[in-house]
Design a protein around this motif. Structure first.
Motif, short mmCIF file in Angstrom:
data_model
loop_
_atom_site.label_atom_id
_atom_site.label_comp_id
_atom_site.label_asym_id
_atom_site.label_seq_id
_atom_site.Cartn_x
_atom_site.Cartn_y
_atom_site.Cartn_z
N ASP A 100 27.54 16.32 -6.15
CA ASP A 100 28.40 16.97 -7.14
C ASP A 100 28.73 15.94 -8.22
OD1 ASP A 100 30.33 18.29 -8.62
OD2 ASP A 100 31.18 19.28 -6.87
N THR A 101 27.86 15.88 -9.21
CA THR A 101 27.99 14.88 -10.27
C THR A 101 29.28 15.05 -11.05
OG1 THR A 101 25.60 14.93 -10.46
CG2 THR A 101 26.78 13.84 -12.23
N GLN A 102 29.64 16.27 -11.35
CA GLN A 102 30.84 16.53 -12.15
C GLN A 102 32.10 16.04 -11.43
OE1 GLN A 102 31.13 17.54 -15.34
NE2 GLN A 102 33.29 17.06 -15.08
N ARG A 103 32.23 16.38 -10.16
CA ARG A 103 33.41 15.92 -9.42
C ARG A 103 33.38 14.40 -9.25
NH1 ARG A 103 34.95 19.45 -4.27
NH2 ARG A 103 32.81 18.99 -3.67
N GLY A 104 32.19 13.83 -9.11
CA GLY A 104 32.08 12.38 -9.01
C GLY A 104 32.60 11.69 -10.28
N ARG A 105 32.22 12.23 -11.43
CA ARG A 105 32.70 11.69 -12.72
C ARG A 105 34.22 11.85 -12.84
NH1 ARG A 105 28.16 14.63 -15.81
NH2 ARG A 105 26.48 13.10 -15.73
N THR A 106 34.70 13.01 -12.43
CA THR A 106 36.14 13.26 -12.50
C THR A 106 36.90 12.30 -11.60
OG1 THR A 106 35.70 15.60 -12.98
CG2 THR A 106 37.92 15.04 -12.24
N PHE A 107 36.35 12.04 -10.41
CA PHE A 107 36.99 11.11 -9.48
C PHE A 107 37.02 9.70 -10.08
CE2 PHE A 107 36.96 7.99 -6.09
CZ PHE A 107 38.04 8.40 -5.33
N ARG A 108 35.90 9.25 -10.65
CA ARG A 108 35.86 7.91 -11.26
C ARG A 108 36.86 7.81 -12.40
NH1 ARG A 108 30.56 8.69 -10.41
NH2 ARG A 108 30.10 9.18 -12.58
N SER A 109 36.94 8.84 -13.22
CA SER A 109 37.89 8.84 -14.33
C SER A 109 39.32 8.77 -13.80
CB SER A 109 37.68 10.09 -15.18
OG SER A 109 38.65 10.16 -16.19
N CYS A 110 39.61 9.55 -12.80
CA CYS A 110 40.94 9.56 -12.19
C CYS A 110 41.26 8.19 -11.61
CB CYS A 110 41.00 10.63 -11.10
SG CYS A 110 42.59 10.73 -10.24
N SER A 111 40.29 7.57 -10.93
CA SER A 111 40.50 6.25 -10.33
C SER A 111 40.76 5.20 -11.39
CB SER A 111 39.28 5.84 -9.49
OG SER A 111 39.10 6.74 -8.42
N ARG A 112 40.02 5.27 -12.50
CA ARG A 112 40.25 4.32 -13.60
C ARG A 112 41.66 4.50 -14.16
NH1 ARG A 112 34.83 5.69 -15.39
NH2 ARG A 112 35.76 7.18 -16.80
N THR A 113 42.06 5.75 -14.36
CA THR A 113 43.40 6.03 -14.89
C THR A 113 44.47 5.51 -13.93
OG1 THR A 113 42.59 7.97 -16.06
CG2 THR A 113 44.96 7.87 -15.64
N GLU A 114 44.28 5.75 -12.65
CA GLU A 114 45.25 5.28 -11.66
C GLU A 114 45.34 3.75 -11.68
OE1 GLU A 114 46.06 7.04 -7.41
OE2 GLU A 114 44.40 5.60 -7.28
N LEU A 115 44.21 3.07 -11.76
CA LEU A 115 44.18 1.62 -11.82
C LEU A 115 44.85 1.11 -13.09
CD1 LEU A 115 43.24 -1.01 -10.50
CD2 LEU A 115 41.05 -0.70 -11.66
N ARG A 116 44.55 1.74 -14.21
CA ARG A 116 45.16 1.36 -15.49
C ARG A 116 46.69 1.50 -15.42
NH1 ARG A 116 42.87 4.98 -18.49
NH2 ARG A 116 40.96 3.78 -18.76
N GLU A 117 47.16 2.61 -14.87
CA GLU A 117 48.61 2.84 -14.75
C GLU A 117 49.25 1.82 -13.81
OE1 GLU A 117 48.71 6.91 -13.51
OE2 GLU A 117 48.45 7.68 -15.55
N SER A 118 48.55 1.48 -12.74
CA SER A 118 49.06 0.49 -11.79
C SER A 118 49.19 -0.87 -12.47
CB SER A 118 48.11 0.39 -10.59
OG SER A 118 48.48 -0.68 -9.77
N LYS A 119 48.20 -1.24 -13.27
CA LYS A 119 48.26 -2.51 -13.99
C LYS A 119 49.42 -2.50 -14.99
CE LYS A 119 43.59 -4.12 -13.76
NZ LYS A 119 42.75 -5.03 -14.50
N GLN A 120 49.62 -1.38 -15.66
CA GLN A 120 50.72 -1.29 -16.63
C GLN A 120 52.06 -1.44 -15.92
OE1 GLN A 120 49.83 2.46 -18.49
NE2 GLN A 120 48.56 1.53 -20.08
N ARG A 121 52.22 -0.81 -14.75
CA ARG A 121 53.46 -0.95 -13.98
C ARG A 121 53.66 -2.40 -13.56
NH1 ARG A 121 51.69 3.86 -11.68
NH2 ARG A 121 50.86 2.73 -9.89
#
Length: 138
Positions: A100-121
């Motif tokens: 499921d390529t689409q869900r894989g991309r969505t998961f990677r995007s979500c993970s990047r966002t989560e990591l970015r937010e964690s770094k900002q915190r």
């Protein structure tokens, strides 16, 4: 009568040149900004891949995750980001042979966002701690 016309043509040419220069400088700035954003995304992708490798290593001994290859992949994804796994895959986990390529991309995007937010915190906590230390030293 031809002198005012020459001035008008010169002014128009000057305006055209200035407009082109402004346009090209805006395009250059946008491309530079895009390259910087791309570098940040690549950096986050590397960090997500490191997290995935750490999860794979940690889960090698987990009997529940080793029943099938796809179950191992699901466990790794949950380990990388439980919140993103729930948001993207929810109750519809990957099944044997499913790609499921689409869900894989969505998961990677979500993970990047989560990591970015964690770094900002983390950075905000460092700023708060540094401000507290400065106040203590006064």
């Amino acid at each position: 009568a031809w002198m005012p016309r020459v001035r008008s043509v010169r002014r128009s040419a000057a305006r055209l040149v200035l407009t082109c220069l402004l346009l090209f400088s805006c395009i250059g700035a946008a491309q530079a900004k895009s390259k910087a954003a791309n570098r940040r995304t690549q950096s986050l992708d590397r960090e997500v891949m490191v997290k995935r490798a750490e999860c794979e290593a940690a889960l090698k001994g987990d009997v529940e995750c080793l029943t099938t290859a796809i179950e191992f992949d699901n466990c790794v994804l949950r380990c990388v980001s439980h919140r993103c796994y729930r948001a993207v895959y929810g109750d519809d986990a990957l099944e044997d042979g499913e790609v499921d390529t689409q869900r894989g991309r969505t998961f990677r995007s979500c993970s990047r966002t989560e990591l970015r937010e964690s770094k900002q915190r983390d950075m905000e906590q460092v700023r708060i701690a540094a401000a507290g230390e400065r106040e203590d030293n006064l």
